[in-house]
Design a protein around this motif. Structure first.
Motif, PDB file in Angstrom:
ATOM      1  N   GLY A 182       0.795  -1.221   0.000  1.00 53.96           N
ATOM      2  CA  GLY A 182       0.000   0.000   0.000  1.00 53.96           C
ATOM      3  C   GLY A 182       0.828   1.272   0.000  1.00 53.96           C
ATOM      4  N   LEU A 213      -4.547   0.296   1.882  1.00 54.58           N
ATOM      5  CA  LEU A 213      -5.084   0.848   0.626  1.00 54.58           C
ATOM      6  C   LEU A 213      -6.195   1.850   0.889  1.00 54.58           C
ATOM      7  CD1 LEU A 213      -5.426  -2.562  -1.298  1.00 54.58           C
ATOM      8  CD2 LEU A 213      -3.527  -0.940  -1.434  1.00 54.58           C
ATOM      9  N   GLY A 216      -3.697   4.426   6.708  1.00 62.28           N
ATOM     10  CA  GLY A 216      -2.530   5.266   6.406  1.00 62.28           C
ATOM     11  C   GLY A 216      -1.281   4.898   7.187  1.00 62.28           C
ATOM     12  N   ARG A 219     -14.364  14.092   4.741  1.00 61.42           N
ATOM     13  CA  ARG A 219     -14.462  12.762   5.328  1.00 61.42           C
ATOM     14  C   ARG A 219     -14.853  12.857   6.793  1.00 61.42           C
ATOM     15  NH1 ARG A 219      -8.949   9.795   3.932  1.00 61.42           N
ATOM     16  NH2 ARG A 219      -9.844   8.403   5.473  1.00 61.42           N
TER      17      ARG A 219
HETATM   18  N1  UDP Z   1      -3.955   4.269  -0.882  1.00 62.86           N
HETATM   19  C1  UDP Z   1      -3.445   3.278  -1.704  1.00 62.86           C
HETATM   20  N2  UDP Z   1      -4.110   2.974  -2.853  1.00 62.86           N
HETATM   21  C2  UDP Z   1      -5.253   3.591  -3.205  1.00 62.86           C
HETATM   22  C3  UDP Z   1      -5.789   4.584  -2.359  1.00 62.86           C
HETATM   23  C4  UDP Z   1      -5.108   4.882  -1.182  1.00 62.86           C
HETATM   24  O1  UDP Z   1      -2.415   2.691  -1.407  1.00 62.86           O
HETATM   25  O2  UDP Z   1      -5.797   3.271  -4.279  1.00 62.86           O
HETATM   26  C5  UDP Z   1      -3.230   4.565   0.354  1.00 62.86           C
HETATM   27  C6  UDP Z   1      -2.892   6.028   0.556  1.00 62.86           C
HETATM   28  O3  UDP Z   1      -1.713   6.347  -0.164  1.00 62.86           O
HETATM   29  C7  UDP Z   1      -2.709   6.060   2.059  1.00 62.86           C
HETATM   30  C8  UDP Z   1      -3.707   5.026   2.550  1.00 62.86           C
HETATM   31  O4  UDP Z   1      -4.049   4.231   1.439  1.00 62.86           O
HETATM   32  O5  UDP Z   1      -1.406   5.628   2.394  1.00 62.86           O
HETATM   33  C9  UDP Z   1      -4.993   5.605   3.108  1.00 62.86           C
HETATM   34  O6  UDP Z   1      -4.711   6.494   4.079  1.00 62.86           O
HETATM   35  P1  UDP Z   1      -5.827   7.254   4.895  1.00 62.86           P
HETATM   36  O7  UDP Z   1      -5.134   8.245   5.733  1.00 62.86           O
HETATM   37  O8  UDP Z   1      -6.921   7.723   3.984  1.00 62.86           O
HETATM   38  O9  UDP Z   1      -6.428   6.053   5.734  1.00 62.86           O
HETATM   39  P2  UDP Z   1      -7.061   5.984   7.155  1.00 62.86           P
HETATM   40  O10 UDP Z   1      -5.957   5.646   8.075  1.00 62.86           O
HETATM   41  O11 UDP Z   1      -7.732   7.305   7.443  1.00 62.86           O
HETATM   42  O12 UDP Z   1      -8.049   4.868   6.974  1.00 62.86           O
END
Ligand code: UDP
Length: 240
Positions: free
Chosen positions: A107, A159, A185, A221
């Motif tokens: 990811g 992801l 993330g 969000r």
């Molecule tokens: N991301 C990814 N592929 C995608 C969309 C998102 O690898 O198609 C990654 C993005 O780069 C980030 C993570 O998924 O590293 C999502 O982070 P976010 O802060 O939105 O997640 P949360 O911790 O809030 O669920």
């Protein structure tokens, strides 16, 4: 025992119990997965049955956000502890390092998983990081194959939600790994590209505020949080 918060069942356990269960799953034949829903994901689950089924079908459902803790409390069924996915991941890596288990990082933006592998390797001597892949791929096949070839026991799937949850449910068996964990993330933080909130924010349950200040684009969000609390209040009213 699971505690229902707006249709999502959360495991009512402590961090130590969650890590012990994670280790047990790693050593159990078959493919298992862990999800760490926050209020935003609970709201997605309310609107999307497929995601809800995948989240509830996980072997461990950990309450990532402080909002979930408030929600469960408001409903009269409090959860023992908040379980940030990143804390769970760190505790599990320490245990994996002791047991010589193999980890694959999937990811985030190109390069981030490699940087994370480098840093985590130094932080957890004994932890074997057997492969990485960025999160911006078009086809699952080659990624699944890379994980299978690596012989990983565990995959951190970062992801974003609900993509990672759907990805794990669909591909878990084919990866050959025993445990997949959806961690949003986390690779951004493990790679050093994003700073986690200072401890005082974490302790006060204000990590979300720190993330919002650092990245104001998240406001759209985060509007799901008040919506979540409104829905919890509605549910509480129904229960009376
Ligand atoms: N991301 C990814 N592929 C995608 C969309 C998102 O690898 O198609 C990654 C993005 O780069 C980030 C993570 O998924 O590293 C999502 O982070 P976010 O802060 O939105 O997640 P949360 O911790 O809030 O669920």
């Amino acid at each position: 025992m699971r505690i229902d918060v707006l249709g999502v069942g959360f495991d009512n356990i402590t961090m130590d119990q969650a890590v012990a269960e994670g280790i047990r799953l790693i050593n159990t034949p078959g493919a298992h997965y862990v999800v760490t829903p926050n209020p935003e994901i609970v709201e997605i689950c309310r609107e999307n049955q497929e995601v809800r089924d995948v989240v509830n079908g996980a072997d461990l459902v950990l309450a990532d956000g402080i909002g979930v803790i408030y929600g469960a409390k408001m409903l009269g069924t409090p959860l023992k502890q908040r379980m940030p996915g990143i804390d769970f991941a760190q505790a599990l890596m320490a245990a994996m390092a002791r047991d010589g288990k193999k980890l694959f990082l999937l990811g985030a933006k190109p390069g981030y998983a490699d940087e994370a592998a480098h840093r985590l390797g130094m932080r957890y001597p004994g932890l074997e990081i057997v492969g990485t892949h960025d999160g911006y791929f078009k086809e699952d096949g080659p990624v699944v194959e890379a994980i299978r070839d690596s012989g990983a026991d565990v995959v951190f799937v970062c992801l974003g939600a609900p993509k990672q949850e759907l990805w794990m449910a669909k591909n878990k068996e084919a990866t050959g790994a025993h445990l997949l964990i959806g961690l949003g993330g986390c690779l951004d933080v493990f790679s050093g590209n994003v700073q986690r909130a200072p401890e005082v924010y974490q302790k006060l349950g204000l990590e979300w505020l720190h993330r919002l200040v650092k990245d104001p684009k998240r406001i759209g969000r985060m509007m799901k949080l008040p919506l979540f609390l409104v829905h919890v209040a509605g549910e509480k009213g129904k229960k009376k």
